[in-house]
Design a protein around this motif. Structure first.
Motif, PDB file in Angstrom:
ATOM      1  N   PHE A 105       0.880  -1.234  -0.036  1.00 43.40           N
ATOM      2  CA  PHE A 105      -0.008   0.026  -0.117  1.00 43.40           C
ATOM      3  C   PHE A 105       0.839   1.242   0.035  1.00 43.40           C
ATOM      4  O   PHE A 105       0.458   2.353  -0.799  1.00 43.40           O
ATOM      5  CB  PHE A 105      -0.880  -0.041   1.239  1.00 43.40           C
ATOM      6  N   THR A 106       1.916   1.116   0.757  1.00 41.25           N
ATOM      7  CA  THR A 106       2.800   2.449   0.858  1.00 41.25           C
ATOM      8  C   THR A 106       3.520   2.884  -0.418  1.00 41.25           C
ATOM      9  O   THR A 106       3.718   3.857  -0.765  1.00 41.25           O
ATOM     10  CB  THR A 106       3.720   2.260   2.026  1.00 41.25           C
ATOM     11  N   HIS A 107       4.049   1.604  -1.100  1.00 45.91           N
ATOM     12  CA  HIS A 107       4.961   1.918  -2.300  1.00 45.91           C
ATOM     13  C   HIS A 107       4.045   2.014  -3.730  1.00 45.91           C
ATOM     14  O   HIS A 107       4.651   2.406  -4.588  1.00 45.91           O
ATOM     15  CB  HIS A 107       5.900   0.931  -2.277  1.00 45.91           C
ATOM     16  N   PHE A 108       3.126   1.253  -3.545  1.00 50.68           N
ATOM     17  CA  PHE A 108       2.232   1.153  -5.063  1.00 50.68           C
ATOM     18  C   PHE A 108       0.689   1.557  -4.960  1.00 50.68           C
ATOM     19  O   PHE A 108       0.237   1.849  -6.027  1.00 50.68           O
ATOM     20  CB  PHE A 108       2.207  -0.360  -5.290  1.00 50.68           C
ATOM     21  N   SER A 132      -6.128 -12.936   7.367  1.00 48.73           N
ATOM     22  CA  SER A 132      -5.045 -12.052   6.951  1.00 48.73           C
ATOM     23  C   SER A 132      -5.628 -11.227   5.864  1.00 48.73           C
ATOM     24  O   SER A 132      -5.275 -10.019   5.754  1.00 48.73           O
ATOM     25  CB  SER A 132      -4.061 -13.112   5.953  1.00 48.73           C
ATOM     26  N   HIS A 133      -6.693 -11.373   5.223  1.00 43.03           N
ATOM     27  CA  HIS A 133      -7.716 -10.660   4.252  1.00 43.03           C
ATOM     28  C   HIS A 133      -8.097  -9.682   5.106  1.00 43.03           C
ATOM     29  O   HIS A 133      -7.945  -8.523   4.745  1.00 43.03           O
ATOM     30  CB  HIS A 133      -8.487 -11.506   3.654  1.00 43.03           C
ATOM     31  N   ALA A 134      -8.751 -10.059   6.244  1.00 40.25           N
ATOM     32  CA  ALA A 134      -9.401  -9.147   6.953  1.00 40.25           C
ATOM     33  C   ALA A 134      -8.518  -7.949   7.473  1.00 40.25           C
ATOM     34  O   ALA A 134      -8.950  -6.710   7.422  1.00 40.25           O
ATOM     35  CB  ALA A 134     -10.196  -9.672   8.306  1.00 40.25           C
ATOM     36  N   ARG A 135      -7.512  -8.572   7.945  1.00 38.87           N
ATOM     37  CA  ARG A 135      -6.267  -7.377   8.712  1.00 38.87           C
ATOM     38  C   ARG A 135      -6.027  -6.477   7.547  1.00 38.87           C
ATOM     39  O   ARG A 135      -5.503  -5.372   7.763  1.00 38.87           O
ATOM     40  CB  ARG A 135      -5.211  -8.142   9.019  1.00 38.87           C
ATOM     41  N   ALA A 136      -5.759  -7.065   6.215  1.00 46.22           N
ATOM     42  CA  ALA A 136      -5.495  -6.231   5.043  1.00 46.22           C
ATOM     43  C   ALA A 136      -6.343  -5.313   4.685  1.00 46.22           C
ATOM     44  O   ALA A 136      -6.285  -3.925   4.578  1.00 46.22           O
ATOM     45  CB  ALA A 136      -4.799  -7.139   3.971  1.00 46.22           C
ATOM     46  N   TYR A 137      -7.593  -5.741   4.739  1.00 48.78           N
ATOM     47  CA  TYR A 137      -8.684  -4.890   4.387  1.00 48.78           C
ATOM     48  C   TYR A 137      -8.678  -3.641   5.514  1.00 48.78           C
ATOM     49  O   TYR A 137      -8.861  -2.673   5.074  1.00 48.78           O
ATOM     50  CB  TYR A 137     -10.120  -5.687   4.280  1.00 48.78           C
ATOM     51  N   ARG A 138      -8.720  -4.107   6.676  1.00 46.44           N
ATOM     52  CA  ARG A 138      -8.981  -2.840   7.982  1.00 46.44           C
ATOM     53  C   ARG A 138      -7.651  -2.087   7.966  1.00 46.44           C
ATOM     54  O   ARG A 138      -8.022  -0.765   7.949  1.00 46.44           O
ATOM     55  CB  ARG A 138      -8.908  -3.849   9.164  1.00 46.44           C
ATOM     56  N   LEU A 139      -6.429  -2.491   7.740  1.00 43.98           N
ATOM     57  CA  LEU A 139      -5.432  -1.722   7.516  1.00 43.98           C
ATOM     58  C   LEU A 139      -5.524  -0.439   6.231  1.00 43.98           C
ATOM     59  O   LEU A 139      -5.272   0.736   6.682  1.00 43.98           O
ATOM     60  CB  LEU A 139      -3.996  -2.432   7.002  1.00 43.98           C
ATOM     61  N   TYR A 140      -5.918  -1.024   4.977  1.00 46.10           N
ATOM     62  CA  TYR A 140      -6.133  -0.096   4.080  1.00 46.10           C
ATOM     63  C   TYR A 140      -7.319   0.874   4.329  1.00 46.10           C
ATOM     64  O   TYR A 140      -7.044   1.933   4.127  1.00 46.10           O
ATOM     65  CB  TYR A 140      -6.671  -1.024   2.840  1.00 46.10           C
ATOM     66  N   ASP A 141      -8.584   0.357   4.883  1.00 44.91           N
ATOM     67  CA  ASP A 141      -9.598   1.004   5.022  1.00 44.91           C
ATOM     68  C   ASP A 141      -9.243   2.249   6.420  1.00 44.91           C
ATOM     69  O   ASP A 141      -9.509   3.318   6.020  1.00 44.91           O
ATOM     70  CB  ASP A 141     -10.594   0.254   5.749  1.00 44.91           C
ATOM     71  N   ARG A 142      -8.358   1.942   7.274  1.00 44.50           N
ATOM     72  CA  ARG A 142      -8.188   2.917   8.357  1.00 44.50           C
ATOM     73  C   ARG A 142      -6.856   3.744   7.961  1.00 44.50           C
ATOM     74  O   ARG A 142      -7.036   4.836   8.353  1.00 44.50           O
ATOM     75  CB  ARG A 142      -7.516   1.904   9.660  1.00 44.50           C
ATOM     76  N   ILE A 143      -5.962   3.325   7.107  1.00 45.74           N
ATOM     77  CA  ILE A 143      -4.906   4.292   7.040  1.00 45.74           C
ATOM     78  C   ILE A 143      -4.846   4.688   5.717  1.00 45.74           C
ATOM     79  O   ILE A 143      -4.373   5.963   5.275  1.00 45.74           O
ATOM     80  CB  ILE A 143      -3.493   3.609   7.331  1.00 45.74           C
ATOM     81  N   PHE A 144      -5.107   4.070   4.756  1.00 49.44           N
ATOM     82  CA  PHE A 144      -4.667   4.263   3.289  1.00 49.44           C
ATOM     83  C   PHE A 144      -5.715   4.746   2.348  1.00 49.44           C
ATOM     84  O   PHE A 144      -5.876   5.270   1.259  1.00 49.44           O
ATOM     85  CB  PHE A 144      -4.018   3.060   2.435  1.00 49.44           C
ATOM     86  N   ARG A 145      -6.956   4.397   2.454  1.00 47.78           N
ATOM     87  CA  ARG A 145      -8.181   4.610   1.511  1.00 47.78           C
ATOM     88  C   ARG A 145      -8.482   5.870   1.177  1.00 47.78           C
ATOM     89  O   ARG A 145      -8.662   6.357   0.186  1.00 47.78           O
ATOM     90  CB  ARG A 145      -9.335   3.714   2.138  1.00 47.78           C
ATOM     91  N   LYS A 146      -8.673   6.895   2.269  1.00 47.52           N
ATOM     92  CA  LYS A 146      -8.915   8.243   2.162  1.00 47.52           C
ATOM     93  C   LYS A 146      -7.733   8.833   1.326  1.00 47.52           C
ATOM     94  O   LYS A 146      -8.199   9.743   0.243  1.00 47.52           O
ATOM     95  CB  LYS A 146      -8.919   8.987   3.501  1.00 47.52           C
ATOM     96  N   LYS A 147      -6.736   8.778   1.559  1.00 53.17           N
ATOM     97  CA  LYS A 147      -5.605   9.366   0.602  1.00 53.17           C
ATOM     98  C   LYS A 147      -5.524   8.665  -0.684  1.00 53.17           C
ATOM     99  O   LYS A 147      -5.542   9.491  -1.844  1.00 53.17           O
ATOM    100  CB  LYS A 147      -4.332   9.190   1.322  1.00 53.17           C
TER     101      LYS A 147
END
Length: 105
Positions: free
Chosen positions: A33-36, A83-98
């Motif tokens: 998510f950070t790099h791509f 693992s899928h749930a954690r990836a989804y929550r991580l993206y939703d919490r930190i990356f989705r808005k930006k």
């Protein structure tokens, strides 16, 4: 994100049936998510998760071809879902808005 490329050291500690793999997968997704994330808008966490799970039981055609039928498939499925749930929550919490991307559910 995952297409049959589990690093050997992670397989050596049990592979997908080991729930600690979810921790590693979450950190792996954070790197992606950070790099791509500025260029990738559609994320798919796992390719053919059923086949990955059966490789820990009845399916002898796919690596790692572990004969743990009756439990290996279920443990792998649990870890993959987690693992899928954690990836989804991580993206939703930190990356989705930006990044304004979409992760497949």
């Amino acid at each position: 994100m995952y297409h049959w490329d589990l690093p050997q050291p992670l397989q050596d500690i049990g592979g997908w049936p080991n729930p600690v793999i979810a921790d590693y997968f979450e950190e792996y997704t954070r790197i992606l998510f950070t790099h791509f994330g500025d260029r990738v808008k559609w994320w798919i966490t796992f390719n053919e998760p059923l086949e990955v799970c059966t490789a820990y039981g009845t399916n002898r055609n796919y690596a790692p071809s572990i004969d743990a039928h009756g439990i290996g498939e279920y443990l792998a499925a649990h870890t993959i879902l987690h693992s899928h749930a954690r990836a989804y929550r991580l993206y939703d919490r930190i990356f989705r808005k930006k990044q304004r991307g979409i992760e497949m559910k």
